[in-house]
Design an enzyme around this catalytic site. Structure first.
Site, PDB file in Angstrom:
ATOM      1  N   MET A  29      40.205 -34.443  26.746  1.00 29.77           N
ATOM      2  CA  MET A  29      40.063 -34.163  28.511  1.00 29.77           C
ATOM      3  C   MET A  29      39.603 -34.905  29.273  1.00 29.77           C
ATOM      4  O   MET A  29      38.620 -35.481  29.066  1.00 29.77           O
ATOM      5  CB  MET A  29      38.652 -32.536  27.844  1.00 29.77           C
ATOM      6  CG  MET A  29      39.182 -31.714  26.622  1.00 29.77           C
ATOM      7  SD  MET A  29      37.765 -30.376  26.839  1.00 29.77           S
ATOM      8  CE  MET A  29      38.200 -29.862  28.297  1.00 29.77           C
TER       9      MET A  29
ATOM     10  N   GLU B 203      40.338 -37.126  19.212  1.00 29.17           N
ATOM     11  CA  GLU B 203      39.676 -36.683  17.936  1.00 29.17           C
ATOM     12  C   GLU B 203      38.678 -36.646  18.114  1.00 29.17           C
ATOM     13  O   GLU B 203      38.009 -35.511  16.784  1.00 29.17           O
ATOM     14  CB  GLU B 203      39.908 -38.490  17.675  1.00 29.17           C
ATOM     15  CG  GLU B 203      41.638 -38.938  16.649  1.00 29.17           C
ATOM     16  CD  GLU B 203      41.504 -39.844  17.769  1.00 29.17           C
ATOM     17  OE1 GLU B 203      41.983 -41.166  17.849  1.00 29.17           O
ATOM     18  OE2 GLU B 203      41.251 -40.060  19.188  1.00 29.17           O
TER      19      GLU B 203
END
Length: 294
Positions: free
Chosen positions: A90, A104
């Site tokens: 993001m 992750e």
């Protein structure tokens, strides 16, 4: 089905499409699969666990919000419960690059905030950067966490992070994803209590500065994020990012946010208020409140 999934879904094998279609039918599919759903998908598609995770990675990557880089990374965190959690990177235009969430981090935070107690493996479509390797070293799974990449044999985090520095070097016993409750009393309305509950879950052994964020959408749905510190400091994930990550993974957009609350201590060594308010305003949310933990 949320429109973001349609292209990747169409490229899946027919039997996997048939099994996934009812799961993805909800526009607000929670971007996670229960252990039972994982088992059903494996049996229907005739895939083992690793192959299924790789097959689903393109779906996870479609959840990315990459207005700056246009480079989508997807990840799937596999919980010890058997549940799987999607994640994707993001980026936030109008904020700072430091507010970015890596794929992750997204998948791991997703699992943690849904109550997962530990991770067995993380599957990701690109090699984890150093930032993410360090972030993963804060987990209670430690260096034994398995990392799966397309076209490569699985390796442990130990292989990707040799001579690692982590919480144990600082004599920290309670690790990320260990159960924590800092005992702050719940007060105020539902959204305020949600923010305090999120702060109670914080992993902050280095600064002792708990914080939590709660976001309320126009349809009444609430998403929360808890502060997650890291032994190396910079890979720390602020509470707002955790909440925004959940909101986005569940198919909501920033324009759906109608109110936000940050819960933190007024005299804490680290304060989240300025960065939280600035990022939310950049995303179009101006109804932002702060409640002080006591």
């Amino acid at each position: 089905m949320h429109p973001r999934f349609q292209t990747a879904f169409a490229q899946l094998a027919d039997n996997l499409q048939s099994a996934l279609a009812p799961i993805l039918a909800d526009h607000h599919f929670p971007a996670m699969l229960t252990a039972e759903q994982v088992s059903t998908l494996k049996n229907t598609a005739g895939l083992d666990e690793d192959a299924l995770a790789f097959a689903l990675l393109p779906l996870a990557a479609t959840c990315a919000r990459t207005d700056l880089s246009h480079f989508n990374v997807g990840a799937i965190a596999r919980g010890v419960s058997g549940n799987w959690y999607f994640g994707a990177n993001m980026e936030f235009l109008g904020a700072t690059m430091q507010q970015t969430v890596h794929a992750e981090q997204s998948a791991i935070s997703h699992a943690w905030l849904r109550g997962e107690k530990g991770l067995a493996a993380v599957t990701v479509n690109y090699t984890p950067c150093g930032h993410c390797r360090q972030f993963m070293n804060e987990l209670n799974s430690g260096l034994d966490l398995r990392i799966h990449l397309p076209g490569r044999a699985p390796h442990t985090l130990r292989d990707y992070l040799p001579d690692a520095f982590g919480p144990k070097d600082l004599e920290i016993k309670t690790l990320l994803m260990d159960e924590q409750d800092h005992g702050f009393t719940l007060t105020g309305d539902t959204l305020t209590q949600a923010a305090i509950t999120a702060a109670n879950k914080s992993h902050m052994p280095y600064s002792h500065s708990p914080s939590g964020v709660a976001l309320e959408c126009k349809d009444g749905r609430i998403f929360t994020g808890s502060y997650a510190e890291n032994a190396a400091f910079n890979p720390t994930l602020p509470p707002l990012q955790g909440a925004l990550n959940l909101l986005s993974l569940n198919g909501y957009d920033y324009a759906d946010i109608q109110r936000a609350i940050l819960a933190e201590k007024g005299d804490a060594a680290l304060i989240q208020w300025d960065a939280t308010a600035a990022t939310l305003k950049a995303l179009g949310c101006h109804n932002i409140d702060r409640v002080l933990l006591g």
